[in-house]
Design an enzyme around this catalytic site. Sequence first.
Site, mmCIF file in Angstrom:
data_model
loop_
_atom_site.group_PDB
_atom_site.id
_atom_site.type_symbol
_atom_site.label_atom_id
_atom_site.label_comp_id
_atom_site.label_asym_id
_atom_site.label_seq_id
_atom_site.Cartn_x
_atom_site.Cartn_y
_atom_site.Cartn_z
ATOM 1 N N GLU A 1 -17.934 11.416 0.739
ATOM 2 C CA GLU A 1 -17.780 11.036 -0.565
ATOM 3 C C GLU A 1 -18.362 10.315 -1.465
ATOM 4 O O GLU A 1 -19.053 10.985 -2.609
ATOM 5 C CB GLU A 1 -16.229 11.085 -0.617
ATOM 6 C CG GLU A 1 -14.961 12.093 -0.203
ATOM 7 C CD GLU A 1 -13.807 11.589 -0.651
ATOM 8 O OE1 GLU A 1 -13.178 12.454 -0.043
ATOM 9 O OE2 GLU A 1 -13.103 10.471 -0.486
ATOM 10 N N ALA B 1 -2.758 8.416 4.427
ATOM 11 C CA ALA B 1 -1.652 8.088 3.426
ATOM 12 C C ALA B 1 -0.464 8.412 3.976
ATOM 13 O O ALA B 1 0.738 8.254 3.605
ATOM 14 C CB ALA B 1 -1.626 7.884 1.758
ATOM 15 N N GLY C 1 2.233 3.034 2.651
ATOM 16 C CA GLY C 1 3.718 2.649 3.383
ATOM 17 C C GLY C 1 4.388 1.476 3.127
ATOM 18 O O GLY C 1 5.758 1.849 2.891
ATOM 19 N N VAL D 1 -0.007 -13.728 3.623
ATOM 20 C CA VAL D 1 0.717 -13.864 4.398
ATOM 21 C C VAL D 1 -0.351 -14.857 5.716
ATOM 22 O O VAL D 1 -1.077 -14.957 6.096
ATOM 23 C CB VAL D 1 1.028 -12.996 5.822
ATOM 24 C CG1 VAL D 1 1.441 -13.324 7.068
ATOM 25 C CG2 VAL D 1 1.596 -12.101 4.793
ATOM 26 N N GLY E 1 0.765 -0.717 -0.263
ATOM 27 C CA GLY E 1 -0.009 -0.091 -0.566
ATOM 28 C C GLY E 1 0.781 1.118 -0.239
ATOM 29 O O GLY E 1 1.956 1.276 -0.108
#
Length: 456
Positions: A176, A323, A21, A85, A19
């Site tokens: 939104e 973000a 990060g 994972v 993502g």
Amino acid sequence: MDTNLPFSDKPRVVIVGCGFGGLQLAKDLANAPVQVVVVDRNNYHNFQPLLYQVATGALEADSIAYPVRKIFAGQRNFLFRLADVTGVESATNTLHTSVGEIRYDYLVLATGSLTNFFGIESIERNAMQIKSIPNALNLRSFIFQNFEKALLTADAAERQALMNIVVVGGGPTGVEISGSLAEMRKHVLPKDYPELDLGKMQIFLVEAGPALLGPMSPASQADAGRYLHELGVQVQLNTSVKRFEDSKAYYSDTEFIPTENLIWAAGVNGATLPGLPDAVVTRNKRVTVNQWNQVEGLANVFAIGDVANLVTDEMPKGMPMLAPVAQQQASVLAKNLVRLTKGEAPQPFEYTNKGVMAIVARNKAVVDLPKGVHFNGFFGWLTWLFVHLMTLVGFRNKVVAFVDWAFSYFSSDQALRLIIRPFKRRDMRDDQGKRTAEHLTATAEYNPGPPAIQEA
């Protein structure tokens, strides 16, 4: 047991999730003396802030996604494995995945977040969410399928439930998508469904708290509420949806909104991994980290972004799940990992707030900048468009998004009203039962690097 990762005499940094990060960290380690292995369950980076536009037909899915391998083409120390994972074993520096085991010198959790249904089983089973591209495509298909059904039914109550849409959660996502749906009701649906009385279609935005956009300024909250009112969205504050079944969204034991379409945007949990110590996992499943984004008690395991719970004096409830936080944490951590390989002390992370924003509709957006600066309307809308356009990964995606937005703006239309993958509610658990955080993993040939540096 390995996944054919090549041998290296450099320390291996395994990043779980690509993502905001994970992507930033892998980029910042491009010239570092480490082997970078990114593991994700998708082979693409997903620009989550624009998922709601995919769900409402304003953008196509491939305009907000970009292949991971293409992003890092030419980065010589980068490797990618597609896998899920299944857990982490810190005692042996091993990551367990659906395709085998990966050994690591340094492990970075950038797994993002998952939808939090607060234990309400009927909502988890029946509501729609917007956390992934499959979610967004399912939601788009489901809404248009219900309008097709509304054309065919002779039952007025059933038709009303098929047209009504309830959005739960008054944060940026809820605001939104509510605004986008209201614009679709005004400009798009009358062209496609002239037989329906769309004046009867109702859009509800239900928020449990006393205001919309809780983390933003009172001015932004008021502006957003006013914009939604102008668009005809019925905002219900201090209201919780307690269950959703039989085409009814109940906000008390007996009171309900008739709807087939409930969009859940009310909360998220961190996408933690099995095997981490229970003591470091918080109530909302975020992982407690210190000022170096190091998981408490684990010298060579780090977490960044939504999954990381970094508490400071200024942020007593942890860093916001945004973000920019993930990207800034990644940049600092990249430098610290290089320091650790050299035996140097890491530097603490300090968040620089560059502002927050939310769009409601065309020419209607709110922006909060540091030092109390606030603006809205057309200028806020332009700011939102510019920031998101520049943040999209890939030149093609920027161009496609710009063209689609320009077409929608000048034509008051959206051309992507496609039911590509017909969706049935019984498919919900199969789709939403899977982890929607972007964390896939694999196995590798392992070459031990230097031991992790303990806290100074």
